[in-house]
Design a protein around this motif. Structure first.
Motif, PDB file in Angstrom:
ATOM      1  N   UNK A 187      22.535 -16.724 -21.470  1.00 39.98           N
ATOM      2  CA  UNK A 187      21.618 -16.353 -20.002  1.00 39.98           C
ATOM      3  C   UNK A 187      22.876 -15.527 -19.136  1.00 39.98           C
ATOM      4  N   UNK A 188      22.484 -14.761 -18.218  1.00 37.74           N
ATOM      5  CA  UNK A 188      23.322 -14.067 -17.392  1.00 37.74           C
ATOM      6  C   UNK A 188      22.644 -13.726 -15.909  1.00 37.74           C
ATOM      7  N   UNK A 189      23.431 -12.942 -15.165  1.00 35.60           N
ATOM      8  CA  UNK A 189      22.786 -12.846 -13.765  1.00 35.60           C
ATOM      9  C   UNK A 189      22.544 -11.307 -13.474  1.00 35.60           C
ATOM     10  N   UNK A 190      22.721 -10.729 -14.887  1.00 35.55           N
ATOM     11  CA  UNK A 190      22.155  -9.335 -15.020  1.00 35.55           C
ATOM     12  C   UNK A 190      20.617  -8.813 -14.790  1.00 35.55           C
ATOM     13  N   UNK A 191      20.407  -7.830 -14.208  1.00 31.44           N
ATOM     14  CA  UNK A 191      19.039  -7.284 -13.927  1.00 31.44           C
ATOM     15  C   UNK A 191      19.027  -5.822 -14.352  1.00 31.44           C
ATOM     16  N   UNK A 192      17.871  -5.504 -14.974  1.00 34.06           N
ATOM     17  CA  UNK A 192      17.743  -3.921 -15.019  1.00 34.06           C
ATOM     18  C   UNK A 192      16.544  -3.557 -14.093  1.00 34.06           C
ATOM     19  N   UNK A 193      17.137  -2.663 -13.289  1.00 31.33           N
ATOM     20  CA  UNK A 193      16.369  -2.245 -12.313  1.00 31.33           C
ATOM     21  C   UNK A 193      15.534  -0.945 -12.751  1.00 31.33           C
ATOM     22  N   UNK A 194      15.726  -0.530 -13.999  1.00 29.53           N
ATOM     23  CA  UNK A 194      15.002   0.943 -14.493  1.00 29.53           C
ATOM     24  C   UNK A 194      14.070   0.459 -15.602  1.00 29.53           C
ATOM     25  N   UNK A 195      13.980  -0.802 -15.947  1.00 29.52           N
ATOM     26  CA  UNK A 195      13.051  -1.233 -16.968  1.00 29.52           C
ATOM     27  C   UNK A 195      11.587  -1.071 -16.499  1.00 29.52           C
ATOM     28  N   UNK A 196      10.726  -0.284 -17.298  1.00 32.28           N
ATOM     29  CA  UNK A 196       9.499   0.115 -16.722  1.00 32.28           C
ATOM     30  C   UNK A 196       8.502  -1.176 -16.910  1.00 32.28           C
ATOM     31  N   UNK A 197       7.796  -1.269 -15.957  1.00 32.76           N
ATOM     32  CA  UNK A 197       6.634  -2.675 -15.667  1.00 32.76           C
ATOM     33  C   UNK A 197       5.483  -2.242 -16.448  1.00 32.76           C
ATOM     34  N   UNK A 198       5.171  -3.160 -17.354  1.00 29.85           N
ATOM     35  CA  UNK A 198       3.686  -2.828 -17.743  1.00 29.85           C
ATOM     36  C   UNK A 198       2.741  -2.887 -16.765  1.00 29.85           C
ATOM     37  N   UNK A 199       1.661  -2.333 -16.830  1.00 32.34           N
ATOM     38  CA  UNK A 199       0.744  -2.110 -15.800  1.00 32.34           C
ATOM     39  C   UNK A 199      -0.532  -2.991 -16.095  1.00 32.34           C
ATOM     40  N   UNK A 200      -1.329  -3.388 -15.276  1.00 28.18           N
ATOM     41  CA  UNK A 200      -2.845  -4.190 -15.190  1.00 28.18           C
ATOM     42  C   UNK A 200      -2.091  -5.523 -15.611  1.00 28.18           C
ATOM     43  N   UNK A 201      -1.233  -6.561 -15.567  1.00 30.22           N
ATOM     44  CA  UNK A 201      -0.850  -7.751 -15.780  1.00 30.22           C
ATOM     45  C   UNK A 201      -1.420  -8.607 -14.722  1.00 30.22           C
ATOM     46  N   UNK A 202      -1.571  -9.908 -14.983  1.00 29.01           N
ATOM     47  CA  UNK A 202      -1.977 -10.867 -13.860  1.00 29.01           C
ATOM     48  C   UNK A 202      -0.808 -10.931 -12.637  1.00 29.01           C
ATOM     49  N   UNK A 203      -1.299 -11.201 -11.498  1.00 30.34           N
ATOM     50  CA  UNK A 203      -0.448 -11.053 -10.463  1.00 30.34           C
ATOM     51  C   UNK A 203       0.858 -11.829 -10.805  1.00 30.34           C
TER      52      UNK A 203
ATOM     53  N   UNK B 263       1.830   0.221  -6.197  1.00 38.41           N
ATOM     54  CA  UNK B 263       1.218  -0.849  -6.475  1.00 38.41           C
ATOM     55  C   UNK B 263      -0.436  -0.447  -6.966  1.00 38.41           C
ATOM     56  N   UNK B 264      -0.819   0.438  -6.497  1.00 34.62           N
ATOM     57  CA  UNK B 264      -2.046   1.042  -7.062  1.00 34.62           C
ATOM     58  C   UNK B 264      -2.078   1.434  -8.459  1.00 34.62           C
ATOM     59  N   UNK B 265      -0.875   2.017  -8.931  1.00 30.25           N
ATOM     60  CA  UNK B 265      -0.745   2.584 -10.199  1.00 30.25           C
ATOM     61  C   UNK B 265      -0.493   1.228 -11.160  1.00 30.25           C
ATOM     62  N   UNK B 266       0.252   0.489 -10.538  1.00 29.75           N
ATOM     63  CA  UNK B 266       0.712  -0.857 -11.288  1.00 29.75           C
ATOM     64  C   UNK B 266      -0.848  -1.587 -11.755  1.00 29.75           C
ATOM     65  N   UNK B 267      -1.863  -1.570 -10.790  1.00 30.62           N
ATOM     66  CA  UNK B 267      -2.895  -2.312 -11.126  1.00 30.62           C
ATOM     67  C   UNK B 267      -2.857  -3.642 -11.353  1.00 30.62           C
ATOM     68  N   UNK B 268      -2.168  -4.237 -10.746  1.00 32.29           N
ATOM     69  CA  UNK B 268      -1.981  -5.759 -10.921  1.00 32.29           C
ATOM     70  C   UNK B 268      -3.292  -6.606 -10.674  1.00 32.29           C
ATOM     71  N   UNK B 269      -3.701  -7.434 -11.546  1.00 32.74           N
ATOM     72  CA  UNK B 269      -4.858  -8.197 -11.446  1.00 32.74           C
ATOM     73  C   UNK B 269      -4.504  -9.237 -10.405  1.00 32.74           C
ATOM     74  N   UNK B 270      -5.838  -9.367  -9.772  1.00 36.79           N
ATOM     75  CA  UNK B 270      -5.830 -10.513  -8.478  1.00 36.79           C
ATOM     76  C   UNK B 270      -5.617 -11.872  -9.085  1.00 36.79           C
ATOM     77  N   UNK B 271      -6.261 -12.121 -10.146  1.00 33.49           N
ATOM     78  CA  UNK B 271      -6.171 -13.639 -10.638  1.00 33.49           C
ATOM     79  C   UNK B 271      -4.834 -13.923 -11.267  1.00 33.49           C
ATOM     80  N   UNK B 272      -4.337 -15.131 -11.240  1.00 36.91           N
ATOM     81  CA  UNK B 272      -3.006 -15.688 -11.845  1.00 36.91           C
ATOM     82  C   UNK B 272      -3.117 -16.002 -13.201  1.00 36.91           C
TER      83      UNK B 272
END
Length: 253
Positions: free
Chosen positions: A195-211, A227-236
């Motif tokens: 594990x590391x403390x590194x994060x990738x800010x450029x990694x594309x986020x998949x759309x339409x996943x649960x919140x 946020x609209x383009x991401x289309x996150x689903x309201x349910x967990x």
């Protein structure tokens, strides 16, 4: 100019040159003639929808662009600056190796999850995410000469989703462990993935996943349009209750 009997390409010319445009036309016409009138490639059963001039021409131009890219990287770059060309080549090899490592890690996770009585319910989600949720950075310890793959996490991924991935890693490691009474097959050992403390800010986020698949802080910083383009689903999403989120071990229901 190129002809059917003396077919040439010019990798040094810029995009849209008359020479290569003529070559694309000649190739496409000759290819269709051989397929339609001389039964070439009949065993391949090329679908009729591809027996179209523009389709063949577009495919040829795409392939030509790949050829020209390799020409610039291998021939032109080496003539202009051999040292820089060598560094760029090593960087491309490292990137390719990282992609291969991601694919292997995803395959290991899925194989372990399918056979795991508690993780199997999450297989469709992990398959949908694919390598977008698998981030790693390849580095080499110059002193110990050991290769590690520190985990570099996408900023969009939530702690619950990260815990699922780490638990799948633990299940994969258990599957790969050497059983008693059997010899370990060469090449089956897992890479070291600390594990590391590194994060990738450029990694594309998949759309339409649960919140709750997205990190809440990352989500709050998005613009309204994003946020609209991401289309996150309201349910967990119904994750298993996982302990040891920081270590990637521990599972309870």
């Amino acid at each position: 100019m190129p002809t059917q009997t003396k077919f040439l390409l010019d990798c040094a010319r810029s995009r849209g040159s008359c020479f290569n445009t003529a070559a694309a036309t000649i190739f496409s016409e000759d290819f269709l003639d051989k397929v339609q009138n001389h039964s070439w490639y009949s065993s391949a059963e090329i679908p009729e929808r591809y027996h179209v001039f523009e389709v063949v021409r577009s495919a040829f131009k795409y392939h030509l662009s790949l050829i020209k890219t390799h020409y610039r990287q291998v021939v032109v770059a080496h003539m202009e600056d051999p040292e820089k060309a060598k560094k760029d080549y090593n960087a491309r090899l490292q990137k390719s190796s990282q992609s291969s490592q991601k694919a292997r890690l995803l395959k290991t996770r899925l194989k372990a999850m399918i056979c795991h009585p508690q993780l199997t319910k999450h297989v469709p989600l992990v398959k949908y995410l694919g390598m977008q949720a698998v981030n790693s950075d390849e580095s080499e310890d110059e002193k110990r000469r050991t290769i590690n793959y520190p985990r570099v996490y996408p900023h969009w991924r939530s702690a619950q989703l990260a815990a699922l991935m780490w638990t799948a890693d633990a299940a994969g490691e258990a599957d790969a462990s050497t059983p008693l009474g059997r010899r370990k097959k060469p090449g089956t050992q897992l890479h070291i993935c600390p594990h590391s403390s590194k994060f990738n800010d450029t990694a594309p986020a998949p759309v339409s996943l649960p919140r709750n698949c997205y990190d809440s802080e990352w989500l709050s910083k998005l613009t309204e349009r994003a946020r609209k383009e991401l289309g996150a689903q309201d349910q967990d999403y119904d994750f298993l209750v996982m302990e040891g989120v920081g270590s990637g071990v521990g599972l309870s229901t």
